[in-house]
Design a protein around this motif. Structure first.
Motif, mmCIF file in Angstrom:
data_model
loop_
_atom_site.group_PDB
_atom_site.id
_atom_site.type_symbol
_atom_site.label_atom_id
_atom_site.label_comp_id
_atom_site.label_asym_id
_atom_site.label_seq_id
_atom_site.Cartn_x
_atom_site.Cartn_y
_atom_site.Cartn_z
ATOM 1 N N ARG A 176 0.800 -1.231 0.000
ATOM 2 C CA ARG A 176 0.000 0.000 0.000
ATOM 3 C C ARG A 176 0.831 1.278 0.000
ATOM 4 N N VAL A 177 2.089 1.204 0.436
ATOM 5 C CA VAL A 177 2.949 2.381 0.556
ATOM 6 C C VAL A 177 4.119 2.227 -0.404
ATOM 7 N N ALA A 178 4.517 3.318 -1.053
ATOM 8 C CA ALA A 178 5.585 3.281 -2.044
ATOM 9 C C ALA A 178 6.881 2.745 -1.439
ATOM 10 N N THR A 179 7.576 1.919 -2.177
ATOM 11 C CA THR A 179 8.807 1.291 -1.694
ATOM 12 C C THR A 179 9.854 2.299 -1.218
ATOM 13 N N PRO A 180 10.094 3.415 -1.940
ATOM 14 C CA PRO A 180 11.084 4.374 -1.433
ATOM 15 C C PRO A 180 10.741 4.898 -0.036
ATOM 16 N N ALA A 244 -18.772 18.613 18.252
ATOM 17 C CA ALA A 244 -19.074 18.374 16.842
ATOM 18 C C ALA A 244 -18.239 17.213 16.325
ATOM 19 N N TYR A 245 -18.866 16.307 15.563
ATOM 20 C CA TYR A 245 -18.179 15.083 15.143
ATOM 21 C C TYR A 245 -18.523 14.747 13.703
ATOM 22 N N ARG A 246 -17.505 14.319 12.965
ATOM 23 C CA ARG A 246 -17.685 13.880 11.576
ATOM 24 C C ARG A 246 -16.904 12.589 11.368
ATOM 25 N N PHE A 247 -17.547 11.617 10.765
ATOM 26 C CA PHE A 247 -16.926 10.319 10.505
ATOM 27 C C PHE A 247 -16.905 10.073 9.000
ATOM 28 N N GLU A 248 -15.735 9.697 8.484
ATOM 29 C CA GLU A 248 -15.592 9.416 7.061
ATOM 30 C C GLU A 248 -14.930 8.056 6.875
ATOM 31 N N MET A 249 -15.495 7.245 5.973
ATOM 32 C CA MET A 249 -14.921 5.946 5.646
ATOM 33 C C MET A 249 -14.212 6.011 4.298
ATOM 34 N N ALA A 250 -13.017 5.464 4.247
ATOM 35 C CA ALA A 250 -12.274 5.344 2.991
ATOM 36 C C ALA A 250 -12.471 3.917 2.485
ATOM 37 N N GLU A 251 -13.313 3.759 1.487
ATOM 38 C CA GLU A 251 -13.636 2.434 0.978
ATOM 39 C C GLU A 251 -12.423 1.786 0.316
ATOM 40 N N ASP A 252 -12.190 0.521 0.651
ATOM 41 C CA ASP A 252 -11.109 -0.281 0.065
ATOM 42 C C ASP A 252 -9.721 0.315 0.325
ATOM 43 N N VAL A 253 -9.581 1.070 1.389
ATOM 44 C CA VAL A 253 -8.305 1.680 1.777
ATOM 45 C C VAL A 253 -7.863 1.049 3.092
ATOM 46 N N SER A 254 -6.564 0.831 3.223
ATOM 47 C CA SER A 254 -6.011 0.154 4.395
ATOM 48 C C SER A 254 -5.713 1.145 5.522
ATOM 49 N N TRP A 256 -3.087 2.690 5.939
ATOM 50 C CA TRP A 256 -2.168 3.739 5.495
ATOM 51 C C TRP A 256 -2.893 4.792 4.657
ATOM 52 N N VAL A 257 -3.935 5.377 5.228
ATOM 53 C CA VAL A 257 -4.767 6.353 4.523
ATOM 54 C C VAL A 257 -3.973 7.570 4.040
ATOM 55 N N PRO A 258 -3.056 8.146 4.849
ATOM 56 C CA PRO A 258 -2.362 9.359 4.379
ATOM 57 C C PRO A 258 -1.597 9.171 3.077
ATOM 58 N N GLN A 259 -1.082 7.962 2.834
ATOM 59 C CA GLN A 259 -0.361 7.713 1.590
ATOM 60 C C GLN A 259 -1.274 7.129 0.508
ATOM 61 N N GLU A 260 -2.138 6.227 0.905
ATOM 62 C CA GLU A 260 -2.945 5.492 -0.068
ATOM 63 C C GLU A 260 -4.080 6.338 -0.654
ATOM 64 N N ALA A 261 -4.617 7.248 0.130
ATOM 65 C CA ALA A 261 -5.698 8.125 -0.328
ATOM 66 C C ALA A 261 -5.323 9.567 -0.017
ATOM 67 N N ALA A 262 -4.129 9.956 -0.453
ATOM 68 C CA ALA A 262 -3.536 11.243 -0.058
ATOM 69 C C ALA A 262 -4.397 12.431 -0.457
ATOM 70 N N ASP A 263 -4.812 12.488 -1.707
ATOM 71 C CA ASP A 263 -5.596 13.637 -2.175
ATOM 72 C C ASP A 263 -6.948 13.703 -1.475
ATOM 73 N N TRP A 264 -7.606 12.553 -1.347
ATOM 74 C CA TRP A 264 -8.925 12.505 -0.704
ATOM 75 C C TRP A 264 -8.838 12.958 0.741
ATOM 76 N N LEU A 265 -7.852 12.440 1.472
ATOM 77 C CA LEU A 265 -7.698 12.811 2.874
ATOM 78 C C LEU A 265 -7.367 14.287 3.025
ATOM 79 N N THR A 266 -6.511 14.805 2.169
ATOM 80 C CA THR A 266 -6.136 16.215 2.258
ATOM 81 C C THR A 266 -7.342 17.103 1.996
ATOM 82 N N GLY A 267 -8.205 16.695 1.067
ATOM 83 C CA GLY A 267 -9.440 17.437 0.826
ATOM 84 C C GLY A 267 -10.336 17.459 2.051
#
Length: 274
Positions: A176-180, A244-254, A256-267
């Protein structure tokens, strides 16, 4: 682009990456095990470009100049103290706090114990520790998912994790995370004392207590393929937030959300901070 710097705080000197103008709204990001501040490289750069002042630092044990030898030095009380000390060194009376994995655990404790210092909290992967603890007691699936924790506390953990070129550590990231990036994390942990310090976070658990409910506005993000956190713990996280609370699910993401869904999470981060 982000800059590398050292932050001289009252509890130690921490390596960090930063982006954005110093006068921008301050955001502090906490990495988890077994990564480093660079796990937030994408988010730091984008937040800085958006006009915020983003800082991610290598936490206690991960920064060579903040690596005390005793297990007791890695209790959550000390890790929270580092967060506040770094914020103080940066001149931040109030800030937004973001954490992933074990960094999220530190963020939850900080929010519960020092709500006056935080504007918001964002936790990725790990829910409020109270939700996770309850799930471990009541849900067989979560109990199974948490079986790796006693293994990380064993005396032989360093030898097992670093054997065969760090094969066991590499396995944590699956594909899920880039080898480098993985190579960089392993190179850091292979430094004398580094992996022991990282594992001492888990070994110090006997000194930790569960934090109270959190009243700070909170965003919790969970990947549905996270092998360490199941749906019972994730879905009950909101029970431990009184504000105040907000819950978000990243479908099919492990995990390692910050790397695997970087753009979505940053948004999500930018929307939450606004």
């Amino acid at each position: 682009m982000s800059d590398h710097r050292q932050i001289e705080a009252s509890t130690g000197t921490f390596d960090a990456i930063t982006a954005g103008e110093p006068g921008g709204r301050p955001v502090l990001l906490l990495h988890g095990f077994p990564t480093a501040a660079t796990a937030w490289a994408h988010q730091v750069a984008v937040l800085g470009h958006a006009g915020l002042r983003a800082v991610a630092f290598d936490q206690r044990g991960y920064s060579p100049s903040a690596r005390p030898p005793d297990i007791a030095d890695y209790r959550l009380e000390a890790l929270v103290e580092d967060v506040l000390a770094v914020a103080d060194a940066l001149g931040w009376a109030e800030f937004d706090l973001v954490g992933h994995g074990m960094g999220a655990v530190v963020a939850w404790h900080t929010a519960a114990e020092h709500p006056d210092r935080l504007r918001t909290i964002t936790a990725v992967a790990n829910p409020h520790p109270g939700a996770l603890a309850a799930a471990e007691r009541s849900d067989e699936d979560q109990a199974m998912r948490s079986q790796h924790l006693p293994v990380l506390r064993e005396r032989s953990a360093e030898r097992r994790l670093l054997a065969d070129g760090g094969a066991a550590l590499r396995q944590l990231f699956e594909w899920r995370v880039a080898t480098p990036d993985v190579d960089d994390y392993l190179e850091r942990l292979a430094e004398p004392g580094a992996l022991t310090a990282a594992l001492n976070w888990f070994r110090a658990e006997r000194w930790n207590t569960l934090p109270d409910k959190v009243d700070v506005p909170a965003l919790y993000v969970w990947g549905t393929e996270d092998v360490t956190v199941g749906s019972t713990a994730a879905l009950s996280c909101g029970d431990w937030v009184s504000g105040a609370y907000r819950f978000e699910m990243a479908e099919d993401v492990s995990h390692w959300v910050p790397q695997e869904a970087a753009d979505w999470l940053t948004g999500l981060l930018l929307d939450h901070l606004r």
